[in-house]
Design a protein around this motif. Sequence first.
Motif, PDB file in Angstrom:
ATOM      1  N   THR A   1      32.916 -23.770  80.657  1.00 18.71           N
ATOM      2  CA  THR A   1      31.518 -23.717  80.255  1.00 18.71           C
ATOM      3  C   THR A   1      30.704 -24.433  81.464  1.00 18.71           C
ATOM      4  O   THR A   1      29.625 -23.738  81.922  1.00 18.71           O
ATOM      5  CB  THR A   1      31.194 -24.504  79.134  1.00 18.71           C
ATOM      6  OG1 THR A   1      31.951 -23.731  77.968  1.00 18.71           O
ATOM      7  CG2 THR A   1      29.545 -24.485  78.915  1.00 18.71           C
ATOM      8  N   LEU A   2      31.173 -25.484  82.020  1.00 17.63           N
ATOM      9  CA  LEU A   2      30.612 -26.272  83.160  1.00 17.63           C
ATOM     10  C   LEU A   2      30.473 -25.467  84.569  1.00 17.63           C
ATOM     11  O   LEU A   2      29.564 -25.127  84.944  1.00 17.63           O
ATOM     12  CB  LEU A   2      31.483 -27.426  83.351  1.00 17.63           C
ATOM     13  CG  LEU A   2      30.607 -28.609  84.421  1.00 17.63           C
ATOM     14  CD1 LEU A   2      29.218 -29.095  83.917  1.00 17.63           C
ATOM     15  CD2 LEU A   2      31.388 -29.724  84.555  1.00 17.63           C
TER      16      LEU A   2
ATOM     17  N   PRO B   1      35.172 -20.578  75.256  1.00 21.63           N
ATOM     18  CA  PRO B   1      34.057 -19.586  75.387  1.00 21.63           C
ATOM     19  C   PRO B   1      34.484 -17.985  75.163  1.00 21.63           C
ATOM     20  O   PRO B   1      35.615 -17.713  75.071  1.00 21.63           O
ATOM     21  CB  PRO B   1      33.673 -19.786  76.777  1.00 21.63           C
ATOM     22  CG  PRO B   1      34.457 -21.219  77.257  1.00 21.63           C
ATOM     23  CD  PRO B   1      35.591 -21.081  76.357  1.00 21.63           C
TER      24      PRO B   1
ATOM     25  N   ASN C   1      30.954 -22.149  84.714  1.00 22.31           N
ATOM     26  CA  ASN C   1      30.103 -21.046  84.456  1.00 22.31           C
ATOM     27  C   ASN C   1      28.467 -21.293  84.779  1.00 22.31           C
ATOM     28  O   ASN C   1      27.819 -20.524  85.112  1.00 22.31           O
ATOM     29  CB  ASN C   1      30.350 -20.553  82.968  1.00 22.31           C
ATOM     30  CG  ASN C   1      31.305 -19.299  82.963  1.00 22.31           C
ATOM     31  OD1 ASN C   1      31.425 -18.596  83.899  1.00 22.31           O
ATOM     32  ND2 ASN C   1      31.818 -19.153  81.793  1.00 22.31           N
ATOM     33  N   SER C   2      28.060 -22.392  83.918  1.00 25.83           N
ATOM     34  CA  SER C   2      26.798 -22.904  84.040  1.00 25.83           C
ATOM     35  C   SER C   2      26.356 -22.964  85.471  1.00 25.83           C
ATOM     36  O   SER C   2      25.446 -22.869  86.200  1.00 25.83           O
ATOM     37  CB  SER C   2      26.366 -23.877  83.457  1.00 25.83           C
ATOM     38  OG  SER C   2      27.153 -25.265  83.762  1.00 25.83           O
ATOM     39  N   ARG C   3      27.232 -23.709  86.503  1.00 30.43           N
ATOM     40  CA  ARG C   3      26.956 -24.090  87.706  1.00 30.43           C
ATOM     41  C   ARG C   3      26.599 -22.600  88.624  1.00 30.43           C
ATOM     42  O   ARG C   3      25.762 -22.607  89.453  1.00 30.43           O
ATOM     43  CB  ARG C   3      27.962 -24.874  88.280  1.00 30.43           C
ATOM     44  CG  ARG C   3      28.076 -26.375  87.981  1.00 30.43           C
ATOM     45  CD  ARG C   3      29.112 -26.952  88.582  1.00 30.43           C
ATOM     46  NE  ARG C   3      29.576 -28.278  88.025  1.00 30.43           N
ATOM     47  CZ  ARG C   3      30.546 -28.903  88.375  1.00 30.43           C
ATOM     48  NH1 ARG C   3      31.572 -28.414  88.947  1.00 30.43           N
ATOM     49  NH2 ARG C   3      30.636 -30.320  87.930  1.00 30.43           N
ATOM     50  N   LYS C   4      27.630 -21.708  88.415  1.00 31.89           N
ATOM     51  CA  LYS C   4      27.564 -20.280  89.042  1.00 31.89           C
ATOM     52  C   LYS C   4      26.378 -19.455  88.724  1.00 31.89           C
ATOM     53  O   LYS C   4      26.097 -18.502  89.569  1.00 31.89           O
ATOM     54  CB  LYS C   4      29.056 -19.625  88.833  1.00 31.89           C
ATOM     55  CG  LYS C   4      30.243 -20.209  89.591  1.00 31.89           C
ATOM     56  CD  LYS C   4      31.446 -19.488  89.291  1.00 31.89           C
ATOM     57  CE  LYS C   4      32.734 -20.151  89.715  1.00 31.89           C
ATOM     58  NZ  LYS C   4      32.509 -20.173  91.036  1.00 31.89           N
ATOM     59  N   HIS C   5      25.877 -19.859  87.571  1.00 33.31           N
ATOM     60  CA  HIS C   5      24.706 -19.093  86.962  1.00 33.31           C
ATOM     61  C   HIS C   5      23.494 -19.516  87.386  1.00 33.31           C
ATOM     62  O   HIS C   5      22.450 -19.172  86.951  1.00 33.31           O
ATOM     63  CB  HIS C   5      24.843 -18.628  85.469  1.00 33.31           C
ATOM     64  CG  HIS C   5      26.069 -17.703  85.182  1.00 33.31           C
ATOM     65  ND1 HIS C   5      27.221 -17.891  84.871  1.00 33.31           N
ATOM     66  CD2 HIS C   5      25.900 -16.524  85.370  1.00 33.31           C
ATOM     67  CE1 HIS C   5      27.981 -16.876  84.651  1.00 33.31           C
ATOM     68  NE2 HIS C   5      27.222 -15.877  84.960  1.00 33.31           N
ATOM     69  N   GLN C   6      23.407 -21.000  88.106  1.00 35.48           N
ATOM     70  CA  GLN C   6      22.168 -21.458  88.351  1.00 35.48           C
ATOM     71  C   GLN C   6      21.400 -20.677  89.427  1.00 35.48           C
ATOM     72  O   GLN C   6      22.407 -20.195  90.506  1.00 35.48           O
ATOM     73  CB  GLN C   6      22.400 -23.018  88.729  1.00 35.48           C
ATOM     74  CG  GLN C   6      22.677 -23.807  87.500  1.00 35.48           C
ATOM     75  CD  GLN C   6      23.059 -25.293  87.729  1.00 35.48           C
ATOM     76  OE1 GLN C   6      23.185 -25.582  89.376  1.00 35.48           O
ATOM     77  NE2 GLN C   6      23.131 -26.353  87.190  1.00 35.48           N
TER      78      GLN C   6
ATOM     79  N   HIS D   1      35.283 -26.972  77.913  1.00 36.58           N
ATOM     80  CA  HIS D   1      33.932 -27.619  78.702  1.00 36.58           C
ATOM     81  C   HIS D   1      33.980 -27.441  79.854  1.00 36.58           C
ATOM     82  O   HIS D   1      33.142 -27.209  80.519  1.00 36.58           O
ATOM     83  CB  HIS D   1      34.171 -29.106  78.251  1.00 36.58           C
ATOM     84  CG  HIS D   1      32.860 -29.883  78.972  1.00 36.58           C
ATOM     85  ND1 HIS D   1      31.754 -29.885  78.632  1.00 36.58           N
ATOM     86  CD2 HIS D   1      33.210 -30.800  80.104  1.00 36.58           C
ATOM     87  CE1 HIS D   1      31.078 -30.646  79.493  1.00 36.58           C
ATOM     88  NE2 HIS D   1      31.544 -31.062  80.131  1.00 36.58           N
TER      89      HIS D   1
END
Length: 455
Positions: free
Chosen positions: A436-437, A357, A439-444, A433
């Motif tokens: 990215t995973l 990323p 990061n996506s959890r922390k930005h929810q 991956h």
Amino acid sequence: MQIIEEVKEQLTTGKLYAGCKLPSVRQLSEQFSCSKNTVIRAYSQLEQEHVIYAIPKSGYYVVNEFQHDKHANEMIDFYSAGPDIHALPYVDFQHCMNQAIEQYKEELFTYTDQQGLYSLRIQLATYLQSLQVFTQPERLVVVSGSQQALNLFVTMPFPNGRSNILIEQPSYFGIIESIQLHQVTTYGIEVTMDGIDLERLEYIFRNHDIKFFYVIPRFHNPLGHSYTNSEKKKIVELAEKYDVYIVEDDFLGDLDQNTKSDPLFSFAPSGRVIYIKSFSKIFLPGLRIATVVLPTQMVDSFLRYKFSADFNSSALSQGALEIYLRNGMFENHLKKIKALYFKKMQILQEACELLLPANTSFTKPSSGFYLSIVLPDNITAKQIVHMLNEQHVYVDDASRMFLPEYKKDNILRLCISQVNDSQIKLGIERLAHCITLINSRKHQAPKTFLHFQNG
């Protein structure tokens, strides 16, 4: 070949096991409709591979079961830092070991020269010339691996009468372990792919009574960084100016593609730089042999401290290495692994460039074993290590390679030596991956809960 494959198949399935007696030569001769000589050749080959052994007038027996890891094919190993097991010269070195048993049989049963076999030190002095280290056998001491030498340097007195140590940050965890074990005052200086701050280095040399500066000049562990010749020259000049010794760990110097790259030792051959050369990463870790080039005035003191650790390093290992160096086998081995690790490092960097990323960075060594990945600030190395372990991908958390006050918890160390070329890209895909995973959890967006009062 059919007989050999049949024996190995039965080992794999468990029909043959450790200590089990194999069919006689006559039985196999009849079973495969071949001559007894053919069976004897097959058994001899299996003996050379240490699969079976012979007992005179009794027959052939199995040495050990085949151990198969059920995850072997799916495991992607960026963690292990030993040499590529497929590149190890087992057969060649076995010849040298057998020769050493014959040639050095007297030394094997007595205490040998504490400084190391003189015949080996002659060969080592010749070999070191290819690394631009020009010295005499009298200044060389054979040690039981570079870690032994480092541990002795941490504890023994130096001619400058000082006791504090300076190391790069991050650095090889073995030196950190020794420092912490002996509770020695230690300073750190940050190293990046751009090198170190030479003004900061001079400040530390001038103000902190440094006994020695431990430095990995080529293919740094864990970053992969290499200093330029001008930087090395400046470091040596500062060491001379402030009476600081340099302990140069050139464990991967043989892999340098740049023929004009010199060790720190070449800028101060008289004794300011102590040079360590290990054979664990480029050859055989189990050999437990390294050599140290010492200032003449430090040899006796070093030998006294070494004597307290062991009387002498393995005579058999020394004899075998001496033969291996002398007959040219080692030079041929280096040519193979130099190309091998260079190719792997290029594949790894291409995969990182393509797949990691945008908020992730990585070091870009020209060769060597190690590459480090710097994770986004909101992700720890421990998180990634745990997630990848579940997928049978193994990487190293580099936090153990820092002194406590310099510790960073978002750096991964990847080692290319034992990972297959074909697995490198897949391993980086899985690592990317995971990043990215997380990061996506922390930005929810956080969920909103409504609270109602009764009544």
